[in-house]
Design a protein around this motif. Structure first.
Motif, PDB file in Angstrom:
ATOM      1  N   TRP A  80     -96.654  15.196  11.789  1.00  0.00           N
ATOM      2  CA  TRP A  80     -96.749  15.278  10.325  1.00  0.00           C
ATOM      3  C   TRP A  80     -97.840  14.344   9.814  1.00  0.00           C
ATOM      4  O   TRP A  80     -98.881  14.798   9.320  1.00  0.00           O
ATOM      5  CB  TRP A  80     -95.378  14.956   9.731  1.00  0.00           C
ATOM      6  CG  TRP A  80     -95.332  14.854   8.236  1.00  0.00           C
ATOM      7  CD1 TRP A  80     -96.222  15.376   7.336  1.00  0.00           C
ATOM      8  CD2 TRP A  80     -94.355  14.166   7.480  1.00  0.00           C
ATOM      9  NE1 TRP A  80     -95.860  15.053   6.060  1.00  0.00           N
ATOM     10  CE2 TRP A  80     -94.703  14.321   6.123  1.00  0.00           C
ATOM     11  CE3 TRP A  80     -93.207  13.448   7.801  1.00  0.00           C
ATOM     12  CZ2 TRP A  80     -93.952  13.750   5.092  1.00  0.00           C
ATOM     13  CZ3 TRP A  80     -92.455  12.901   6.788  1.00  0.00           C
ATOM     14  CH2 TRP A  80     -92.823  13.060   5.441  1.00  0.00           C
ATOM     15  N   LEU A  81     -97.622  13.033   9.968  1.00  0.00           N
ATOM     16  CA  LEU A  81     -98.603  12.057   9.481  1.00  0.00           C
ATOM     17  C   LEU A  81     -99.502  11.515  10.577  1.00  0.00           C
ATOM     18  O   LEU A  81    -100.518  10.881  10.278  1.00  0.00           O
ATOM     19  CB  LEU A  81     -97.872  10.890   8.797  1.00  0.00           C
ATOM     20  CG  LEU A  81     -96.998  11.271   7.597  1.00  0.00           C
ATOM     21  CD1 LEU A  81     -96.291  10.043   7.050  1.00  0.00           C
ATOM     22  CD2 LEU A  81     -97.809  11.948   6.512  1.00  0.00           C
ATOM     23  N   GLY A  82     -99.135  11.726  11.836  1.00  0.00           N
ATOM     24  CA  GLY A  82     -99.977  11.291  12.941  1.00  0.00           C
ATOM     25  C   GLY A  82     -99.428  10.071  13.675  1.00  0.00           C
ATOM     26  O   GLY A  82     -98.606   9.301  13.153  1.00  0.00           O
ATOM     27  N   LYS A  83     -99.879   9.914  14.901  1.00  0.00           N
ATOM     28  CA  LYS A  83     -99.431   8.795  15.734  1.00  0.00           C
ATOM     29  C   LYS A  83     -99.929   7.451  15.209  1.00  0.00           C
ATOM     30  O   LYS A  83     -99.226   6.438  15.306  1.00  0.00           O
ATOM     31  CB  LYS A  83     -99.904   9.002  17.171  1.00  0.00           C
ATOM     32  CG  LYS A  83     -99.281  10.212  17.850  1.00  0.00           C
ATOM     33  CD  LYS A  83     -99.784  10.338  19.282  1.00  0.00           C
ATOM     34  CE  LYS A  83     -99.137  11.537  19.976  1.00  0.00           C
ATOM     35  NZ  LYS A  83     -99.626  11.690  21.374  1.00  0.00           N
TER      36      LYS A  83
ATOM     37  N   GLY B 293     -98.695  13.960   2.569  1.00  0.00           N
ATOM     38  CA  GLY B 293     -99.440  15.116   3.067  1.00  0.00           C
ATOM     39  C   GLY B 293    -100.027  14.883   4.441  1.00  0.00           C
ATOM     40  O   GLY B 293    -100.371  13.750   4.812  1.00  0.00           O
ATOM     41  N   GLN B 294    -100.147  15.963   5.209  1.00  0.00           N
ATOM     42  CA  GLN B 294    -100.824  15.864   6.497  1.00  0.00           C
ATOM     43  C   GLN B 294    -102.299  15.576   6.305  1.00  0.00           C
ATOM     44  O   GLN B 294    -102.909  14.858   7.087  1.00  0.00           O
ATOM     45  CB  GLN B 294    -100.621  17.168   7.281  1.00  0.00           C
ATOM     46  CG  GLN B 294    -101.035  17.108   8.734  1.00  0.00           C
ATOM     47  CD  GLN B 294    -100.746  18.404   9.468  1.00  0.00           C
ATOM     48  OE1 GLN B 294    -101.005  19.486   8.944  1.00  0.00           O
ATOM     49  NE2 GLN B 294    -100.219  18.308  10.677  1.00  0.00           N
TER      50      GLN B 294
ATOM     51  N   HIS C 190     -86.531  15.106   7.141  1.00  0.00           N
ATOM     52  CA  HIS C 190     -86.388  15.941   8.342  1.00  0.00           C
ATOM     53  C   HIS C 190     -87.183  17.239   8.208  1.00  0.00           C
ATOM     54  O   HIS C 190     -87.801  17.697   9.181  1.00  0.00           O
ATOM     55  CB  HIS C 190     -84.916  16.259   8.580  1.00  0.00           C
ATOM     56  CG  HIS C 190     -84.133  15.124   9.166  1.00  0.00           C
ATOM     57  ND1 HIS C 190     -84.408  14.574  10.400  1.00  0.00           N
ATOM     58  CD2 HIS C 190     -83.069  14.420   8.686  1.00  0.00           C
ATOM     59  CE1 HIS C 190     -83.561  13.598  10.668  1.00  0.00           C
ATOM     60  NE2 HIS C 190     -82.732  13.484   9.639  1.00  0.00           N
ATOM     61  N   ALA C 191     -87.161  17.828   7.029  1.00  0.00           N
ATOM     62  CA  ALA C 191     -87.892  19.087   6.818  1.00  0.00           C
ATOM     63  C   ALA C 191     -89.395  18.874   6.931  1.00  0.00           C
ATOM     64  O   ALA C 191     -90.104  19.705   7.519  1.00  0.00           O
ATOM     65  CB  ALA C 191     -87.529  19.662   5.455  1.00  0.00           C
ATOM     66  N   CYS C 192     -89.898  17.765   6.396  1.00  0.00           N
ATOM     67  CA  CYS C 192     -91.335  17.493   6.474  1.00  0.00           C
ATOM     68  C   CYS C 192     -91.762  17.213   7.912  1.00  0.00           C
ATOM     69  O   CYS C 192     -92.860  17.597   8.327  1.00  0.00           O
ATOM     70  CB  CYS C 192     -91.684  16.302   5.586  1.00  0.00           C
ATOM     71  SG  CYS C 192     -91.549  16.636   3.823  1.00  0.00           S
ATOM     72  N   ALA C 193     -90.908  16.539   8.679  1.00  0.00           N
ATOM     73  CA  ALA C 193     -91.240  16.274  10.080  1.00  0.00           C
ATOM     74  C   ALA C 193     -91.242  17.556  10.895  1.00  0.00           C
ATOM     75  O   ALA C 193     -92.068  17.724  11.804  1.00  0.00           O
ATOM     76  CB  ALA C 193     -90.243  15.278  10.666  1.00  0.00           C
ATOM     77  N   ALA C 194     -90.336  18.488  10.569  1.00  0.00           N
ATOM     78  CA  ALA C 194     -90.279  19.757  11.299  1.00  0.00           C
ATOM     79  C   ALA C 194     -91.383  20.710  10.861  1.00  0.00           C
ATOM     80  O   ALA C 194     -91.910  21.474  11.683  1.00  0.00           O
ATOM     81  CB  ALA C 194     -88.912  20.405  11.098  1.00  0.00           C
ATOM     82  N   ARG C 195     -91.740  20.693   9.589  1.00  0.00           N
ATOM     83  CA  ARG C 195     -92.788  21.579   9.045  1.00  0.00           C
ATOM     84  C   ARG C 195     -93.857  20.705   8.399  1.00  0.00           C
ATOM     85  O   ARG C 195     -93.945  20.570   7.182  1.00  0.00           O
ATOM     86  CB  ARG C 195     -92.183  22.549   8.023  1.00  0.00           C
ATOM     87  CG  ARG C 195     -91.048  23.384   8.574  1.00  0.00           C
ATOM     88  CD  ARG C 195     -90.528  24.396   7.573  1.00  0.00           C
ATOM     89  NE  ARG C 195     -89.791  23.783   6.476  1.00  0.00           N
ATOM     90  CZ  ARG C 195     -88.498  23.493   6.502  1.00  0.00           C
ATOM     91  NH1 ARG C 195     -87.791  23.744   7.599  1.00  0.00           N
ATOM     92  NH2 ARG C 195     -87.897  22.950   5.463  1.00  0.00           N
ATOM     93  N   GLY C 196     -94.671  20.097   9.264  1.00  0.00           N
ATOM     94  CA  GLY C 196     -95.630  19.100   8.784  1.00  0.00           C
ATOM     95  C   GLY C 196     -96.892  19.663   8.178  1.00  0.00           C
ATOM     96  O   GLY C 196     -97.592  18.960   7.442  1.00  0.00           O
TER      97      GLY C 196
END
Length: 602
Positions: free
Chosen positions: A420-423, A473-474, A526-532
């Protein structure tokens, strides 16, 4: 001999001699009398009377087939005579006149007799054929009257009784399209064989069927678009009504900031262990997801601790006991230590509450402030401020700021924002400290390893949550002036408002008391992590995104399991009963299936 033959082959041109009737010379070694009769009858059958028997040709072909089986040689000779056209009598030449005039007259007389006999036989043969055709039509009429009527109409003569031509009748569909025997056979064998699609063998029909399918798909898509448009209008209208006015925001924020500054100044001045206290603004207002009115503010007042040991108080990894390590100098928090060096959270919270009360007394001349009664297992000191006929609630929460090399081990499988946001963002956030607030569950006198529950501390990542929602946002330009606008925060606002309205409608019932806005926030994380991907949260897809988020929340409620976003082993719904979870899940499903009628009750 040759000259004689040449003379005989010359045509007769003398005008005195009468020209005999044109008849084909009969060879004695050729055909029999019966064959010649049949040949003559075949010639006579080409008369105009045969036009009346056109309708019976198909049936005549069947009789000829039967005759062929009985006498094939005779049928072949008869067919040869029928194929050869009748000779023109005026152009027939006498090939052999060598026998004299008498012989030629005898031949002509015999030929005339033969022709009359052939005509009589032809007439009798025609009568026989008519009788046989009439008998067949009667038998057909008894077996299938409908087919007989359609066939009889086609066999009507073209001339009337008076001999005048009549206008041809318009043929029906059955007459234009004769019955298809293959189709009848396929209908008879329909029960035995699988039906073949007509459109498969006819490309034009298959194209038409594909066009119809496309039209039906387009219609369903239009219906779905209309449904999404209707729901989208409802949701966007609700979001517009949930927006906070700038004048209200500025008035409320100035009031909260003024009171917070005065409280911190008083704590630093009159409370020794609060000398290094810091302000950490958290909560929905500072995350820009506040709804309706700016009437609630959360302010965490933290005390930094560097050398501490934390041990899990429960198996979930959300609650801990905190012990101070040895310090070369006396620590301000030593007054709250037990014999095992653990900090007494309940005693520390009680002194903090008293210090805040003293600070509020100095503000009574400027604001009308009322301190709310302490709630069980609540780490906050709640103030209600009356400002311009509005009530503003301020929660001052005591917290410990813990600096360590890493977060607790229970966070290892949580905080999944890599896709989602990156490592890099995840690594930077995990370098930040975490916080502990004096909160416990269950009975306060319950002990665990010599520590009572009321002295336990709950871990908090509220500062990281605020950072995540700020960089939601991604793409780095998400929701900026030149970037794509997403609907993540709008979906969270709508879910929080839905939960709030459902709690208001069921205020008399105790079924909704265990649910709070933090459950909605965790569902969104959880939704943002699954659909980033930002495309999955485009603002134009608000209706679909909110429907999906609501379905996610219902799924957690039905399973009675909502994992903490940072500590997956901690279930946020463990204190809610199955009955209350099912009640809320059914209520949300009803709203989803009916375009959220509760939003229209603003």
């Amino acid at each position: 001999m040759s000259s004689q033959r040449r003379q005989n082959s010359v045509r007769v041109t003398s005008p005195d001699r009468p020209r005999p009737k044109a008849k084909a010379s009969v060879k004695p070694s050729g055909k029999s009398k019966e064959q010649r009769d049949r040949h003559a009858s075949g010639i006579e059958n080409k008369s105009p009377e045969r036009t009346e028997e056109k309708g019976a040709q198909k049936r005549g072909s069947r009789t000829r087939q039967s005759k062929t089986k009985e006498n094939p040689h005779e049928y072949e000779s008869q067919e040869k005579h029928r194929e050869t056209p009748a000779p023109n009598r005026q152009n027939i030449t006498h090939r052999d006149l060598s026998n004299g005039d008498g012989q030629s007259l005898e031949i002509s007389e015999s030929k005339e007799n033969l022709g009359a006999a052939c005509r009589r036989r032809a007439v009798s043969g025609d009568n026989d054929r008519r009788d046989s055709a009439k008998s067949k039509r009667q038998s057909k009429k008894t077996t299938n009257p409908h087919d007989y009527e359609s066939e009889g109409k086609s066999q009507q003569p073209a001339k009337s009784k008076s001999g005048e031509k009549t206008a041809p009748k318009r043929q029906s569909k059955k007459e234009r399209d004769p019955p298809n025997l293959d189709r009848e056979e396929s209908l008879e064998s329909k029960s035995e064989e699988k039906p073949t699609h007509f459109s498969d063998t006819h490309p034009a029909l298959s194209a038409r069927s594909s066009d119809r399918k496309k039209k039906s798909v387009d219609k369903t898509a239009l219906r779905e678009l209309s449904v999404d448009d209707t729901l989208g209008k409802v949701l966007k209208g609700t979001i517009d009504k949930l927006k906070i006015k700038k004048c209200q925001r500025s008035t409320a924020s100035s009031c909260v900031n003024d009171i917070t500054v005065e409280v911190i100044a008083h704590l630093k001045k009159y409370t020794t262990w609060c000398a290094d206290i810091e302000r950490l603004p958290t909560g929905s207002y500072y995350e820009n997801v506040k709804i309706c009115e700016p009437d609630e503010f959360d302010v965490m007042l933290t005390i930094p601790v560097e050398r501490v040991d934390i041990d899990p108080f429960d198996e979930a990894g959300a609650f801990y006991s905190v012990a101070l390590k040895r310090h070369p100098n006396k620590h301000p928090l030593d007054i709250f230590l037990n014999e095992d060096k653990t900090i007494q959270a309940s005693k520390m919270l009680s002194e903090f509450r008293d210090a805040v009360k003293e600070a509020v007394e100095n503000l009574q001349c400027r604001y009308k402030i009322e301190i709310q009664r302490k709630k069980p297992r609540c780490p906050a000191v709640t103030l209600e401020v009356s400002e311009n006929k509005n009530i503003i609630s301020i929660d001052f929460v005591l917290g410990l700021k813990v600096h360590r090399a890493s977060w607790p081990v229970f966070t290892k499988d949580g905080f999944k924002i890599e896709n989602w946001l990156g490592k890099k963002e995840k690594a930077d956030m995990k370098r930040q400290p975490f916080y502990l607030v004096p909160k416990y569950v269950g009975k306060g006198d319950a002990e665990h390893d010599g520590v009572v529950a009321k002295d336990a501390w709950r871990i908090s990542f509220s500062h990281v949550e605020k950072e995540i929602l700020k960089r939601h946002g991604q793409s780095k330009t998400c929701c900026e002036a030149g970037g794509q606008k997403c609907c993540r925060k709008e979906c969270l606002k709508l879910l929080k408002y839905l939960l709030q309205r459902l709690k208001e409608d069921n205020s008399k019932s105790n079924k909704m008391s265990k649910f709070c806005s933090y459950h909605a926030k965790t569902t969104l994380l959880h939704a943002c992590a699954a659909r980033g991907n930002d495309n999955k949260w485009a603002y134009s897809q608000l209706a679909d995104c909110f429907q999906q988020l609501s379905e996610d929340f219902v799924k957690y409620l039905k399973a009675r399991h909502l994992p903490n976003f940072f500590i997956p082993s901690h279930n946020l719904l463990d204190q809610a009963t199955p009955i209350s979870c099912d009640f809320l899940a059914n209520a949300i499903e009803f709203q989803c299936n009916n375009y959220f009628p509760i939003f229209s009750k603003l």
